[in-house]
Write a protein that holds these residues in place. Structure first.
Motif, PDB file in Angstrom:
ATOM      1  N   PRO A   1       0.917  -1.293   0.184  1.00  0.00           N
ATOM      2  CA  PRO A   1      -0.074   0.056   0.053  1.00  0.00           C
ATOM      3  C   PRO A   1       0.793   1.143  -0.019  1.00  0.00           C
ATOM      4  O   PRO A   1       1.945   1.274   0.624  1.00  0.00           O
ATOM      5  CB  PRO A   1      -0.780   0.021   1.199  1.00  0.00           C
ATOM      6  CG  PRO A   1      -0.533  -1.553   1.769  1.00  0.00           C
ATOM      7  CD  PRO A   1       0.677  -2.002   1.028  1.00  0.00           C
ATOM      8  N   LEU A   2       0.371   2.112  -0.918  1.00  0.00           N
ATOM      9  CA  LEU A   2       1.125   3.585  -0.922  1.00  0.00           C
ATOM     10  C   LEU A   2       0.897   4.443   0.270  1.00  0.00           C
ATOM     11  O   LEU A   2       1.861   5.208   0.500  1.00  0.00           O
ATOM     12  CB  LEU A   2       0.752   4.266  -2.217  1.00  0.00           C
ATOM     13  CG  LEU A   2       1.383   3.465  -3.311  1.00  0.00           C
ATOM     14  CD1 LEU A   2       0.829   4.204  -4.613  1.00  0.00           C
ATOM     15  CD2 LEU A   2       2.919   3.538  -3.419  1.00  0.00           C
ATOM     16  N   LYS A   3      -0.170   4.248   1.050  1.00  0.00           N
ATOM     17  CA  LYS A   3      -0.399   4.867   1.970  1.00  0.00           C
ATOM     18  C   LYS A   3      -1.066   4.138   3.368  1.00  0.00           C
ATOM     19  O   LYS A   3      -2.234   3.392   3.069  1.00  0.00           O
ATOM     20  CB  LYS A   3      -1.528   6.302   1.798  1.00  0.00           C
ATOM     21  CG  LYS A   3      -1.586   7.203   2.684  1.00  0.00           C
ATOM     22  CD  LYS A   3      -2.326   8.582   2.165  1.00  0.00           C
ATOM     23  CE  LYS A   3      -2.602   9.505   3.331  1.00  0.00           C
ATOM     24  NZ  LYS A   3      -3.238  10.826   2.690  1.00  0.00           N
ATOM     25  N   VAL A   4      -0.357   4.204   4.472  1.00  0.00           N
ATOM     26  CA  VAL A   4      -0.909   3.616   5.681  1.00  0.00           C
ATOM     27  C   VAL A   4      -1.181   4.780   6.535  1.00  0.00           C
ATOM     28  O   VAL A   4      -0.016   5.495   6.954  1.00  0.00           O
ATOM     29  CB  VAL A   4      -0.074   2.494   6.019  1.00  0.00           C
ATOM     30  CG1 VAL A   4      -0.514   1.762   7.413  1.00  0.00           C
ATOM     31  CG2 VAL A   4       0.396   1.482   4.940  1.00  0.00           C
ATOM     32  N   THR A   5      -2.281   4.586   7.374  1.00  0.00           N
ATOM     33  CA  THR A   5      -2.541   5.558   8.586  1.00  0.00           C
ATOM     34  C   THR A   5      -2.765   4.776   9.524  1.00  0.00           C
ATOM     35  O   THR A   5      -3.992   3.866   9.722  1.00  0.00           O
ATOM     36  CB  THR A   5      -3.789   6.517   8.006  1.00  0.00           C
ATOM     37  OG1 THR A   5      -2.985   7.108   7.003  1.00  0.00           O
ATOM     38  CG2 THR A   5      -3.677   7.324   9.270  1.00  0.00           C
ATOM     39  N   VAL A   6      -2.393   4.926  10.774  1.00  0.00           N
ATOM     40  CA  VAL A   6      -2.741   4.452  12.205  1.00  0.00           C
ATOM     41  C   VAL A   6      -3.160   5.558  12.966  1.00  0.00           C
ATOM     42  O   VAL A   6      -2.385   6.323  13.089  1.00  0.00           O
ATOM     43  CB  VAL A   6      -1.712   3.728  12.894  1.00  0.00           C
ATOM     44  CG1 VAL A   6      -2.015   3.081  14.078  1.00  0.00           C
ATOM     45  CG2 VAL A   6      -0.932   2.408  11.925  1.00  0.00           C
TER      46      VAL A   6
ATOM     47  N   VAL B   1       0.476   7.250  13.512  1.00  0.00           N
ATOM     48  CA  VAL B   1       1.600   7.537  12.350  1.00  0.00           C
ATOM     49  C   VAL B   1       0.686   7.365  11.116  1.00  0.00           C
ATOM     50  O   VAL B   1      -0.309   6.689  10.899  1.00  0.00           O
ATOM     51  CB  VAL B   1       2.606   6.584  12.383  1.00  0.00           C
ATOM     52  CG1 VAL B   1       2.179   5.101  12.018  1.00  0.00           C
ATOM     53  CG2 VAL B   1       3.834   6.904  11.361  1.00  0.00           C
ATOM     54  N   THR B   2       1.328   8.386   9.996  1.00  0.00           N
ATOM     55  CA  THR B   2       1.035   8.299   8.516  1.00  0.00           C
ATOM     56  C   THR B   2       2.124   7.946   7.720  1.00  0.00           C
ATOM     57  O   THR B   2       2.708   8.762   7.856  1.00  0.00           O
ATOM     58  CB  THR B   2       0.108   9.432   8.188  1.00  0.00           C
ATOM     59  OG1 THR B   2      -1.124   9.713   9.223  1.00  0.00           O
ATOM     60  CG2 THR B   2      -0.306   9.422   6.823  1.00  0.00           C
ATOM     61  N   MET B   3       1.920   7.077   7.213  1.00  0.00           N
ATOM     62  CA  MET B   3       3.059   6.854   6.024  1.00  0.00           C
ATOM     63  C   MET B   3       2.701   6.821   4.784  1.00  0.00           C
ATOM     64  O   MET B   3       1.949   6.341   4.350  1.00  0.00           O
ATOM     65  CB  MET B   3       3.948   5.458   6.345  1.00  0.00           C
ATOM     66  CG  MET B   3       5.005   5.157   5.624  1.00  0.00           C
ATOM     67  SD  MET B   3       5.895   3.677   6.108  1.00  0.00           S
ATOM     68  CE  MET B   3       5.039   2.528   5.378  1.00  0.00           C
ATOM     69  N   ASP B   4       3.209   7.868   3.664  1.00  0.00           N
ATOM     70  CA  ASP B   4       2.793   8.070   2.337  1.00  0.00           C
ATOM     71  C   ASP B   4       3.959   7.904   1.561  1.00  0.00           C
ATOM     72  O   ASP B   4       4.864   8.586   1.649  1.00  0.00           O
ATOM     73  CB  ASP B   4       2.274   9.323   2.405  1.00  0.00           C
ATOM     74  CG  ASP B   4       1.538   9.596   1.065  1.00  0.00           C
ATOM     75  OD1 ASP B   4       1.432   8.945   0.255  1.00  0.00           O
ATOM     76  OD2 ASP B   4       0.995  10.684   0.667  1.00  0.00           O
ATOM     77  N   LEU B   5       3.905   7.003   0.594  1.00  0.00           N
ATOM     78  CA  LEU B   5       4.955   6.756  -0.134  1.00  0.00           C
ATOM     79  C   LEU B   5       4.542   6.891  -1.839  1.00  0.00           C
ATOM     80  O   LEU B   5       5.341   6.870  -2.586  1.00  0.00           O
ATOM     81  CB  LEU B   5       5.351   5.026  -0.170  1.00  0.00           C
ATOM     82  CG  LEU B   5       5.551   4.366   1.006  1.00  0.00           C
ATOM     83  CD1 LEU B   5       5.775   2.989   1.014  1.00  0.00           C
ATOM     84  CD2 LEU B   5       7.145   5.225   1.400  1.00  0.00           C
ATOM     85  N   GLN B   6       3.744   7.835  -1.971  1.00  0.00           N
ATOM     86  CA  GLN B   6       3.384   8.275  -3.355  1.00  0.00           C
ATOM     87  C   GLN B   6       4.338   9.244  -3.784  1.00  0.00           C
ATOM     88  O   GLN B   6       4.684   9.036  -5.058  1.00  0.00           O
ATOM     89  CB  GLN B   6       2.140   9.003  -3.306  1.00  0.00           C
ATOM     90  CG  GLN B   6       0.830   8.297  -2.835  1.00  0.00           C
ATOM     91  CD  GLN B   6      -0.496   8.789  -2.842  1.00  0.00           C
ATOM     92  OE1 GLN B   6      -0.566  10.145  -2.704  1.00  0.00           O
ATOM     93  NE2 GLN B   6      -1.434   8.103  -2.455  1.00  0.00           N
ATOM     94  N   GLU B   7       4.956   9.918  -3.083  1.00  0.00           N
ATOM     95  CA  GLU B   7       6.099  10.887  -3.623  1.00  0.00           C
ATOM     96  C   GLU B   7       7.485   9.965  -4.085  1.00  0.00           C
ATOM     97  O   GLU B   7       8.086  10.226  -5.098  1.00  0.00           O
ATOM     98  CB  GLU B   7       6.471  11.872  -2.667  1.00  0.00           C
ATOM     99  CG  GLU B   7       5.572  12.983  -2.614  1.00  0.00           C
ATOM    100  CD  GLU B   7       5.137  13.530  -3.804  1.00  0.00           C
ATOM    101  OE1 GLU B   7       6.216  13.959  -4.605  1.00  0.00           O
ATOM    102  OE2 GLU B   7       3.959  14.153  -4.112  1.00  0.00           O
ATOM    103  N   ASN B   8       7.508   8.970  -3.200  1.00  0.00           N
ATOM    104  CA  ASN B   8       8.705   7.894  -3.762  1.00  0.00           C
ATOM    105  C   ASN B   8       8.427   7.315  -5.049  1.00  0.00           C
ATOM    106  O   ASN B   8       9.018   7.014  -5.836  1.00  0.00           O
ATOM    107  CB  ASN B   8       8.906   7.060  -2.586  1.00  0.00           C
ATOM    108  CG  ASN B   8       9.269   7.351  -1.475  1.00  0.00           C
ATOM    109  OD1 ASN B   8       9.534   8.670  -1.158  1.00  0.00           O
ATOM    110  ND2 ASN B   8       9.582   6.492  -0.429  1.00  0.00           N
TER     111      ASN B   8
END
Length: 109
Positions: A51-56, A60-67
């Motif tokens: 998944p490109l975006k994970v939110t707990v 925490v929020t992790m967004d890999l779309q820019e990568n």
């Protein structure tokens, strides 16, 4: 693969890239551009597999779309960049034209 080709690949893919892996790929693909595109394609596929975006919530929020966008830009640049192996897109050598003047060794009158 010579030193110029290895340096170009490491500049495109980062200094942490395994040189032995690049050698094996170059032996198989015979093009520096093809090696760079294959490595970048694998990195892109790895990002897309998760998944490109994970939110707990609240943690925490992790967004890999820019990568992902960054790797896609690298792929575009690798298509356009001048590569040191002297091969065109078909794997053929670049065509060169030479012009020579034939001059007689002695001048006759």
């Amino acid at each position: 693969m010579d030193e110029f080709q290895r340096s170009w690949l490491l500049a495109q893919l980062g200094p942490d890239t395994d040189p032995a892996d690049l050698e094996r790929r170059f032996f198989r693909l015979r093009s520096v551009r093809a090696v760079a595109l294959e490595v970048l394609g694998e990195r892109r596929a790895k990002l897309l597999a998760d998944p490109l975006k994970v939110t707990v919530d609240g943690v925490v929020t992790m967004d890999l779309q820019e990568n992902l966008r960054g790797i896609e830009r690298q792929i575009e640049q690798a298509h356009k960049a001048a590569v040191p192996d002297g091969l065109d897109e078909d794997g053929e050598g670049e065509a060169t034209m030479a012009l020579t003047w034939l001059v007689p060794e002695r001048l006759y009158r």
